[in-house]
Design a protein around this motif. Structure first.
Motif, mmCIF file in Angstrom:
data_model
loop_
_atom_site.group_PDB
_atom_site.id
_atom_site.type_symbol
_atom_site.label_atom_id
_atom_site.label_comp_id
_atom_site.label_asym_id
_atom_site.label_seq_id
_atom_site.Cartn_x
_atom_site.Cartn_y
_atom_site.Cartn_z
ATOM 1 N N LEU A 17 64.931 32.873 36.433
ATOM 2 C CA LEU A 17 63.756 33.966 36.002
ATOM 3 C C LEU A 17 62.507 33.326 35.079
ATOM 4 N N ALA A 18 62.816 32.624 34.318
ATOM 5 C CA ALA A 18 62.052 31.937 33.498
ATOM 6 C C ALA A 18 61.089 31.196 34.177
ATOM 7 N N GLY A 19 61.675 30.420 35.216
ATOM 8 C CA GLY A 19 60.603 29.322 35.942
ATOM 9 C C GLY A 19 59.841 30.449 36.938
ATOM 10 N N ALA A 20 60.529 31.386 37.483
ATOM 11 C CA ALA A 20 59.515 32.108 38.268
ATOM 12 C C ALA A 20 58.403 32.844 37.614
ATOM 13 N N SER A 21 58.390 33.169 36.228
ATOM 14 C CA SER A 21 57.287 33.670 35.602
ATOM 15 C C SER A 21 56.374 32.673 35.155
ATOM 16 N N ALA A 22 56.549 31.406 35.512
ATOM 17 C CA ALA A 22 55.375 30.365 35.255
ATOM 18 C C ALA A 22 54.466 30.219 36.593
ATOM 19 N N PHE A 23 55.043 30.879 37.584
ATOM 20 C CA PHE A 23 54.094 30.442 38.828
ATOM 21 C C PHE A 23 52.874 31.508 38.666
ATOM 22 N N ALA A 24 51.895 31.295 39.452
ATOM 23 C CA ALA A 24 50.617 32.023 39.443
ATOM 24 C C ALA A 24 50.790 33.412 40.036
ATOM 25 N N ALA A 25 50.128 34.356 39.383
ATOM 26 C CA ALA A 25 50.360 35.710 39.899
ATOM 27 C C ALA A 25 48.971 36.121 40.850
ATOM 28 N N ASP A 26 48.683 35.795 41.836
ATOM 29 C CA ASP A 26 47.752 35.894 42.921
ATOM 30 C C ASP A 26 47.718 37.343 43.123
ATOM 31 N N ARG A 27 46.402 38.245 43.201
ATOM 32 C CA ARG A 27 46.183 39.395 43.487
ATOM 33 C C ARG A 27 45.335 39.482 44.416
ATOM 34 N N THR A 28 45.418 40.325 45.712
ATOM 35 C CA THR A 28 44.571 40.644 46.795
ATOM 36 C C THR A 28 44.012 41.961 46.653
ATOM 37 N N GLU A 29 42.691 42.303 46.913
ATOM 38 C CA GLU A 29 42.082 43.516 46.565
ATOM 39 C C GLU A 29 41.225 43.704 47.889
ATOM 40 N N ARG A 30 41.188 44.630 48.842
ATOM 41 C CA ARG A 30 40.334 45.169 49.650
ATOM 42 C C ARG A 30 39.129 45.740 49.357
ATOM 43 N N VAL A 31 37.943 45.121 49.747
ATOM 44 C CA VAL A 31 36.647 45.768 49.351
ATOM 45 C C VAL A 31 35.971 46.208 50.431
ATOM 46 N N THR A 32 35.392 47.591 50.143
ATOM 47 C CA THR A 32 34.937 48.178 51.467
ATOM 48 C C THR A 32 33.219 48.356 50.857
ATOM 49 N N LEU A 33 32.354 47.624 51.658
ATOM 50 C CA LEU A 33 30.994 47.303 51.402
ATOM 51 C C LEU A 33 30.325 48.702 51.373
ATOM 52 N N GLY A 34 29.631 49.435 50.225
ATOM 53 C CA GLY A 34 28.896 50.530 50.633
ATOM 54 C C GLY A 34 27.530 50.244 50.827
ATOM 55 N N GLU A 35 26.610 50.981 50.106
ATOM 56 C CA GLU A 35 25.153 50.616 50.235
ATOM 57 C C GLU A 35 24.711 49.878 48.946
ATOM 58 N N GLY A 36 23.831 49.159 48.963
ATOM 59 C CA GLY A 36 23.533 48.274 47.856
ATOM 60 C C GLY A 36 24.109 47.368 47.362
ATOM 61 N N THR A 37 24.715 47.513 46.182
ATOM 62 C CA THR A 37 25.520 46.547 45.296
ATOM 63 C C THR A 37 26.708 47.029 45.132
ATOM 64 N N THR A 38 27.850 46.237 45.493
ATOM 65 C CA THR A 38 29.379 46.496 44.840
ATOM 66 C C THR A 38 29.769 45.776 43.727
ATOM 67 N N THR A 39 30.069 46.464 42.503
ATOM 68 C CA THR A 39 30.344 45.691 41.474
ATOM 69 C C THR A 39 31.971 45.802 41.237
ATOM 70 N N LEU A 40 32.620 44.810 40.878
ATOM 71 C CA LEU A 40 34.071 44.706 40.446
ATOM 72 C C LEU A 40 34.182 43.930 39.147
ATOM 73 N N LYS A 41 35.140 44.628 38.480
ATOM 74 C CA LYS A 41 35.539 44.029 36.963
ATOM 75 C C LYS A 41 36.722 43.492 37.223
ATOM 76 N N GLY A 42 37.231 42.380 36.456
ATOM 77 C CA GLY A 42 38.531 42.044 36.522
ATOM 78 C C GLY A 42 38.686 40.966 35.354
#
Length: 213
Positions: A17-42
């Motif tokens: 479990l300790a070793g598993a916590s050292a792996f990268a936590a990649d996260r995927t988010e789906r973005v739907t483009l609207g009008e103009g500019t889409t702004t995302l914070k993270g």
């Protein structure tokens, strides 16, 4: 003996479990483009990354910018079906202009460079995606060729800089066969003072190693 086996099993589970916590936590988010500019914070920490997936329409122009609190925080823009990134933020000041010649899926990968990730650094960022109306453009094949040439040129430039830094000599040249695609990145063939050198890069454009052949 049974008690010892139980203790050993618990210890192994805890280590796993300790070793598993050292792996990268990649996260995927789906973005739907609207009008103009889409702004995302993270935010990202260490080897974590956030991958924003989106679909662009034929002829649509995307202008993607990353503003961040950490100078080692970068973005890459990748197109589905292509081994190399179509834009590497480390080479473009975290601003990428991408034109979709056909309807295509893209991924904007936000991450920390290896040195900062290794130190467990953090970054707060704002990702903005400006998108114009779809316009007719050149063929998809021409776009792929142009993107591949751009990625290869970036790999060659990164390798020349890495060898110059390693050797302290700026007169680094590429061989007639300058590069080949390999493992999602490139193998780049260099010459320094008559000796041949091999440099490899990863899919993000980072130099993995530089060694004399």
């Amino acid at each position: 003996m049974q008690r010892m086996k139980q203790v050993l099993w618990v210890a192994l589970m805890a280590a796993g479990l300790a070793g598993a916590s050292a792996f990268a936590a990649d996260r995927t988010e789906r973005v739907t483009l609207g009008e103009g500019t889409t702004t995302l914070k993270g935010h990202v920490t260490g080897y974590d990354s956030v991958q924003y997936s989106l679909t662009a329409q034929p002829g649509q122009q995307l202008l993607i910018r990353l503003a961040t609190s950490n100078p080692s925080n970068y973005l890459n823009v990748e197109r589905s079906g292509m081994a190399e990134a179509v834009c590497q933020g480390a080479l473009t000041g975290n601003t990428c202009s991408v034109r979709a010649e056909t309807a295509a899926d893209y991924v904007v990968d936000v991450f920390l460079m290896r040195n900062a990730a290794r130190r467990g650094e953090q970054a707060e960022y704002t990702l903005s995606i400006e998108h114009g109306s779809a316009q007719p453009g050149p063929s998809a094949g021409a776009a792929r060729d142009a993107a591949a040439k751009e990625a290869a040129a970036a790999a060659v430039a990164a390798c020349k800089s890495a060898l110059a830094l390693k050797s302290g000599v700026n007169a680094v040249f590429v061989l007639p066969l300058s590069h080949v695609a390999a493992a999602g990145g490139y193998e780049v063939f260099l010459s320094l003072k008559g000796a041949q050198w091999l440099c490899t890069t990863d899919p993000r454009g980072n130099v993995n190693r530089v060694e004399q052949r």
